[in-house]
Design a protein around this motif. Structure first.
Motif, short mmCIF file in Angstrom:
data_model
loop_
_atom_site.label_atom_id
_atom_site.label_comp_id
_atom_site.label_asym_id
_atom_site.label_seq_id
_atom_site.Cartn_x
_atom_site.Cartn_y
_atom_site.Cartn_z
N UNK B 496 5.99 24.50 3.92
CA UNK B 496 7.31 24.39 4.54
C UNK B 496 7.70 22.94 4.80
N UNK B 497 6.68 22.10 4.94
CA UNK B 497 6.96 20.69 5.23
C UNK B 497 6.75 19.81 4.00
N UNK B 498 6.71 20.45 2.82
CA UNK B 498 6.37 19.69 1.61
C UNK B 498 7.38 18.57 1.35
N UNK B 499 8.64 18.86 1.63
CA UNK B 499 9.67 17.89 1.33
C UNK B 499 9.54 16.62 2.18
N UNK B 500 9.46 16.74 3.52
CA UNK B 500 9.24 15.53 4.30
C UNK B 500 7.93 14.82 3.97
N UNK B 501 6.92 15.58 3.58
CA UNK B 501 5.65 14.94 3.23
C UNK B 501 5.80 14.04 2.01
N UNK B 502 6.51 14.55 1.01
CA UNK B 502 6.72 13.74 -0.18
C UNK B 502 7.62 12.54 0.12
N UNK B 503 8.60 12.74 0.99
CA UNK B 503 9.44 11.61 1.37
C UNK B 503 8.60 10.55 2.06
N UNK B 504 7.70 10.99 2.92
CA UNK B 504 6.83 10.02 3.61
C UNK B 504 5.96 9.27 2.61
N UNK B 505 5.49 10.00 1.59
CA UNK B 505 4.70 9.33 0.55
C UNK B 505 5.51 8.25 -0.16
N UNK B 506 6.73 8.62 -0.54
CA UNK B 506 7.58 7.67 -1.25
C UNK B 506 7.92 6.48 -0.36
N UNK B 507 8.15 6.77 0.92
CA UNK B 507 8.45 5.69 1.86
C UNK B 507 7.26 4.74 1.94
N UNK B 508 6.05 5.33 2.00
CA UNK B 508 4.85 4.50 2.03
C UNK B 508 4.76 3.60 0.81
N UNK B 509 5.05 4.17 -0.37
CA UNK B 509 5.02 3.38 -1.60
C UNK B 509 6.04 2.24 -1.52
N UNK B 510 7.23 2.57 -1.02
CA UNK B 510 8.28 1.55 -0.93
C UNK B 510 7.85 0.43 0.01
N UNK B 511 7.30 0.78 1.16
CA UNK B 511 6.88 -0.24 2.13
C UNK B 511 5.80 -1.12 1.52
N UNK B 512 4.82 -0.49 0.89
CA UNK B 512 3.71 -1.26 0.31
C UNK B 512 4.18 -2.17 -0.82
N UNK B 513 5.09 -1.66 -1.65
CA UNK B 513 5.61 -2.48 -2.75
C UNK B 513 6.27 -3.75 -2.23
N UNK B 523 -6.00 -10.92 -0.01
CA UNK B 523 -6.41 -10.86 -1.40
C UNK B 523 -7.12 -12.10 -1.91
N UNK B 524 -7.19 -13.14 -1.10
CA UNK B 524 -7.81 -14.41 -1.49
C UNK B 524 -7.24 -14.90 -2.82
N UNK B 525 -6.00 -14.55 -3.09
CA UNK B 525 -5.36 -15.02 -4.31
C UNK B 525 -5.79 -14.25 -5.54
N UNK B 526 -6.67 -13.25 -5.38
CA UNK B 526 -7.17 -12.55 -6.56
C UNK B 526 -6.28 -11.39 -6.95
N UNK B 527 -5.51 -10.90 -6.02
CA UNK B 527 -4.69 -9.74 -6.34
C UNK B 527 -3.23 -10.13 -6.31
N UNK B 528 -2.54 -9.81 -7.41
CA UNK B 528 -1.11 -10.11 -7.45
C UNK B 528 -0.38 -8.80 -7.56
N UNK B 529 0.67 -8.69 -6.78
CA UNK B 529 1.53 -7.53 -6.93
C UNK B 529 2.85 -8.03 -7.49
N UNK B 530 3.75 -7.11 -7.79
CA UNK B 530 5.06 -7.51 -8.28
C UNK B 530 5.72 -8.46 -7.28
N UNK B 531 5.54 -8.17 -5.98
CA UNK B 531 6.21 -8.98 -4.97
C UNK B 531 5.63 -10.38 -4.89
N UNK B 532 4.30 -10.52 -4.89
CA UNK B 532 3.76 -11.88 -4.81
C UNK B 532 4.14 -12.67 -6.06
N UNK B 533 4.18 -12.00 -7.21
CA UNK B 533 4.58 -12.67 -8.44
C UNK B 533 6.03 -13.12 -8.36
N UNK B 534 6.88 -12.23 -7.88
CA UNK B 534 8.31 -12.57 -7.82
C UNK B 534 8.53 -13.75 -6.89
#
Lengths: 414, 602
Positions: B496-513, B523-534
């Motif tokens: 019954x709560x599947x929809x908000x759960x998936x929204x929370x997942x997507x929100x988490x992905x957006x925040x992390x991105x 990351x000691x400079x070893x990990x680059x994400x799209x954001x650090x690169x940009x």
């Protein structure tokens, strides 16, 4: 890592032994026979390198350089089973501080960096604190293509003898790029630059120090403006204010005529390229004589740009690759560096379509077909007005970098 | 009693399993109130000790005031502090004001509904990508100036300070573009819990004008509901690093950027100055929040006369119209800047003053995309891991935290939000110091854990509401039928709560991105994400490449939000066609319409 610790102390000791005898001989490199004695050792290094991952900490602000290293990584993996990972940093200084921090924290093995792209001050910091592995330069098979007599900056880094603790990767010289659509006759001295900028305000600027091109611009101005430039070859002393006074007087006059009236400065020399492309600036600075051609090829610059240097020449140096003392993949790091100074990799690097960074190798030591390719490349790459060889000025003592940067920030950061 | 023996034993097994599980979880929940305060204490110690000269990892073993002397000797320190305060407080005030304008001028209009639909994607876009868009829009060679070039007869871009300006106006604009959507969405949620229609009717029947109704009746009820979000915005604006690196002042930079530069300097003494700076920043943010809250009190008591004075006001429809225009103008600008980013990624030659690129091609994509795969992979793996863990933790807390005492519950919620309320630069520097000392930096999981600190509060925040609105009677019915808490939870409550759960997942992905500092610091400079690169590329000169990274930064959260909408629909379709019990379930669901939506549509 296990592979490494097994085979490594022996080869390291042999290398040490070898370079000690080499130093006793004085000429850094003479005969090719020295190399053959080491083919066995080199085979051991190749074996030890298999499967290792090399973290190469190098400035990642240029797509061309990143793509070039991506190519190198593919080749290294295919030929030597070495995984090269380019750790893209926007400034190499944090990497240096990390190695120092690792040393202080007692992390003497398994360090986070395996190759560092550096020169000058950063090399001196690491080398004087015993934080570099080596000497290893002369045991690389491809070292034989480098002729220190022809290119003295390949063994002397900002006045500091390299002693095999780092390997030259490319050559650099401060050049000025200008747009012929905006400027017909570019100024060829610092004084001419000032009077040009007074007449045409807003067309010139330089990257804010501590960006290294910005700092080099300060050094270049200092060399041209003071009566006794030899003073700069010695460390900074009590006379700093007296020696540098002409520079500050000059900049005080120049700044109000600059882009944005000198209130802000570009963050880097590459950022100047897009400003030239927009027509905001008429000049860009670069440490790479091939930058203009590479920029045209990449669609970053209009094909009306040309390159020039000042009348008395400009500051030039080499940039180097070094291995930190606590690297966990020293064998693979050596294999990587050896590959990067191979004629194949160096020719590719010098290709303005790829990167356009001048080679450290000497044409006379190359195979005839490589020589020919290099000559053709140089002819195609040049965007210089006249074909006379350009004069290279030696870098001031590395002490000056920090002193100039601090004084500049104190004066111009409001 | 109708059950056969086999089912009854299996349900018994399930019950005992579930009770053991529940018992462990119920014990585990008592750890939580202590976990976050511990983390905060570590973070604080990680900046306070080095700020007073104690940092054994770099060889400083005695206390001293030298870091503060070094901090105070920094050229331009006061300019830095003042600009930081100006941009941070300015952006927050402006965003709040615009949010208020939006509410008053467009509640219950077409714009309101349109906004509710167009804001979530805008919110999902990382700040740095939007900042890059704003640079492409506003810089002297940007789109605005290209459009003006023909009437103004400009052959070259004007020599104007529009971005990277010393006052940080460009930065304020970029922050406002990003924060207004956030506050508006929070406000839309708050509005759905407030009987606005009734308040307005009452106000109007007493003869108050539209504007006065909103200001005197509705706003005082709404504001407390978004106060926490305003504080988050304030803390964020005062300590933002990535946006500031792209569009902020650089002569001198803002205080948080300077702290990062010190922290990355090879001179170890500057690491201590960085800690001192981080402590200063923490104090500044604390001071600003205290002042803000105090000002609220002063305003409330000072305006009491005005609130109750009975002034009815006159109808000022011009104000309403201009407010609506202002707000839609802002939204349009945000969308234009994003479109410009997309165009730049497809352009090879686009010189000033061309309004469209002279050479459109896929060359940039073909050439640079292979190099992007690695940061893309890091971004997605870190983001997915964090948001899955974040959602699981949130569900755990929501299911079990009600067992704690009220005081404990309140302190938990406070500490959940603490990473959002503390300046990122200070908190992360404090966490990084022990990480480096223990050699824990530079690992993938350290980066992910640091991301989780910021992902988790948002996941939790987005799940609180659906969890509270869930009708416990469904679970009671399920418990009676199955006899197992776990099965009831998995088969009744979760679907019954599947929809908000998936929204929370997507929100988490957006925040992390969108996160920059956690990747850089842990990351000691070893990990680059799209954001650090940009952000790194923003200082370079290649706009196509920069645009390419910004486009990918936008695509990742958008794709996940798309999935969050599509997957629950598909799974509910399958559920209803496959399961026998589906009849009962779907009928239950039809009856269960969330009150939030019903007020929305009214």
């Amino acid at each position: 890592m296990i592979k490494n610790t097994k085979g490594y102390p022996l080869t390291a000791m042999l290398t040490l032994l070898f370079t000690v005898t080499l130093h006793a001989d004085v000429p850094l490199y003479t005969e090719h026979t020295e190399h053959t004695e080491h083919t066995d050792n080199w085979q051991e290094t190749l074996n030890a390198a298999k499967g290792q991952t090399v973290y190469m900490n190098a400035w990642g602000g240029s797509a061309n350089i990143n793509n070039y290293l991506h190519w190198a990584a593919t080749e290294l993996r295919r030929r030597y089973d070495v995984k090269l990972r380019h750790v893209k940093v926007d400034d190499i200084a944090p990497v240096i501080s990390r190695v120092i921090a690792e040393k202080n924290a007692g992390r003497n093995t398994g360090g986070s960096a395996d190759i560092i792209w550096l020169n000058g001050e950063n090399f001196r910091t690491l080398n004087s604190n015993g934080l570099l592995y080596g000497p290893f330069a002369s045991r690389l098979p491809n070292w034989r293509y480098i002729d220190p007599k022809e290119k003295p900056t390949t063994v002397v880094d900002f006045g500091e003898p390299v002693n095999g603790m780092e390997v030259p990767w490319g050559m650099a010289q401060l050049v000025f790029i200008y747009d012929t659509a905006l400027v017909s006759k570019p100024p060829k001295t610092m004084q001419e630059l000032l009077s040009f900028s007074k007449k045409n305000p807003g067309l010139f600027t330089y990257p804010a120090p501590p960006d290294f091109v910005g700092t080099t611009f300060l050094k270049q101005a200092l060399i041209e403006l003071i009566a006794n430039p030899e003073r700069l070859q010695k460390p900074v002393g009590d006379d700093f204010n007296r020696v540098t006074k002409p520079l500050w007087d000059y900049l005080d006059a120049l700044h109000p005529t600059l882009w944005r009236r000198g209130r802000i400065f570009p963050n880097s020399s590459v950022a100047m390229l897009s400003l030239v492309d927009d027509g905001e600036l008429a000049f860009a600075l670069s440490f790479n004589p091939g930058a203009a051609r590479a920029g045209i090829n990449d669609g970053l610059l209009p094909n009306t740009v040309r390159t020039y240097v000042h009348k008395g020449g400009t500051i030039g140096n080499s940039h180097f690759l070094a291995i930190p003392y606590n690297s966990s993949a020293k064998a693979a790091a050596e294999v990587t560096i050896n590959f990067l100074i191979s004629p194949e990799a160096q020719l590719r690097k010098a290709d303005p379509k790829i990167w356009g960074d001048p080679t450290v190798l000497s044409a006379s030591r190359l195979q005839p077909e490589d020589q020919k390719a290099l000559k053709q490349q140089n002819a195609a790459a040049s965007t210089f007005d006249n074909k006379t060889p350009i004069q290279t000025l030696t870098e001031p003592h590395p002490d000056w970098v920090k002193a100039l940067e601090e004084a500049w920030l104190k004066r111009y950061r409001r | 009693m109708i059950n056969s023996t086999s089912t009854s034993t299996s349900s018994y097994a399930a019950r005992s399993y579930s009770s053991r599980w529940a018992y462990l979880a119920s014990r585990g929940v008592y750890v939580i109130p202590w976990l976050f305060p511990l983390l905060t204490a570590i973070g604080l110690a990680g900046i306070i000790l080095p700020a007073f000269g104690w940092l054994p990892a770099l060889g400083y073993n005695s206390f001293s005031l030298a870091p503060w002397q070094q901090l105070l000797a920094t050229p331009g320190l006061w300019t830095m502090i003042l600009t930081t305060l100006f941009t941070g407080v300015g952006a927050t005030l402006l965003s709040l004001l615009l949010t208020m304008v939006f509410l008053i001028s467009s509640w219950n209009t077409r714009l309101w509904k349109l906004t509710g639909r167009t804001l979530p994607p805008l919110l999902a876009i990382p700040h740095s990508a939007l900042a890059i868009g704003v640079v492409f829009l506003l810089s002297p060679s940007g789109i605005v100036s290209r459009i003006l070039a023909v009437p103004m007869d400009w052959l070259h871009p004007p020599d104007l300070l529009t971005v990277n300006d010393p006052w940080g106006l460009g930065l304020i604009f970029a922050l406002v573009l990003k924060e207004v959507p956030f506050l508006c969405l929070m406000l839309i949620a708050a509005v759905s819990q407030t009987p606005i229609e009734r308040l307005l009717t009452t106000g109007r029947s007493l003869g108050y004008s539209h504007l006065q109704c909103w200001l005197k009746l509705v706003w005082p009820l709404l504001y407390p509901k978004i106060r926490l979000s305003v504080m988050i915005v304030l803390a964020f604006s005062l300590s933002v690093v990535d946006v500031s690196l792209i569009i902020g002042p650089n002569m001198p930079p803002l205080l948080p950027v300077q702290i990062l530069q010190w922290q990355q300097d090879p001179d170890p003494a500057l690491a201590l100055a960085a800690a001192a700076g981080a402590l200063l920043l923490l104090l500044l943010v604390g001071l600003c929040m205290a002042c803000w809250l105090q000002l609220e009190k002063v305003l409330t008591s000072g305006l009491r006369g005005w609130l109750t004075g009975g002034y009815r006001g006159r109808s000022r429809s011009i104000l309403i119209t201009s407010g609506r225009l202002l707000f839609s103008g802002l939204l349009v600008l945000a969308w234009i800047s994003l479109i410009v980013v997309v165009i730049w990624s497809f352009s090879w030659r686009w010189r000033f003053p061309d309004i469209v690129p002279s050479d459109i091609s896929l060359r940039a994509w073909i050439r640079f995309f292979p190099g992007m795969l690695e940061p893309l992979q890091t971004t997605i793996t870190v983001a997915l891991t964090c948001s899955v863990v974040g959602v699981l933790l949130s569900v755990f807390c929501l299911e079990y935290c009600h067992r704690l005492s009220r005081w404990q519950q309140r302190s938990i919620v406070f500490f959940f939000y603490l990473p959002l309320l503390l300046p990122q630069m200070s908190f992360l520097l404090g966490i990084q110091t022990p990480l480096v000392a223990l050699h824990l930096d530079g690992y993938w999981w350290t980066v992910a854990a640091c991301h989780l600190l910021y992902v988790f509060p948002y996941c939790y925040l987005s799940l609180v509401d659906p969890w509270q609105k869930y009708d416990q009677r469904f679970s009671h019915a399920g418990l009676i039928l199955s006899g197992s808490r776990v099965r009831t939870f998995l088969k009744v409550k979760l679907p019954m709560l599947i929809s908000p759960l998936f929204t929370a997942l997507a929100l988490g992905v957006a925040v992390s991105t969108a996160l920059y500092l956690p990747t850089v610091m842990a990351g000691a400079g070893r990990y680059e994400t799209l954001t650090t690169e940009a952000v790194a590329l923003a200082s370079g000169g290649n706009r196509r490449l920069l645009a390419l990274y910004a486009v990918m930064q936008m695509l990742v959260p958008m794709i996940f939000f798309g999935l969050a909408i599509a997957v629950p629909r598909l799974s509910s379709l399958r559920l209803s066609s496959l399961r026998l019990s589906s009849l009962r379930l779907s009928s239950l669901r039809r009856n269960h319409s969330p009150p939030k939506r019903s007020t929305h549509e009214s």
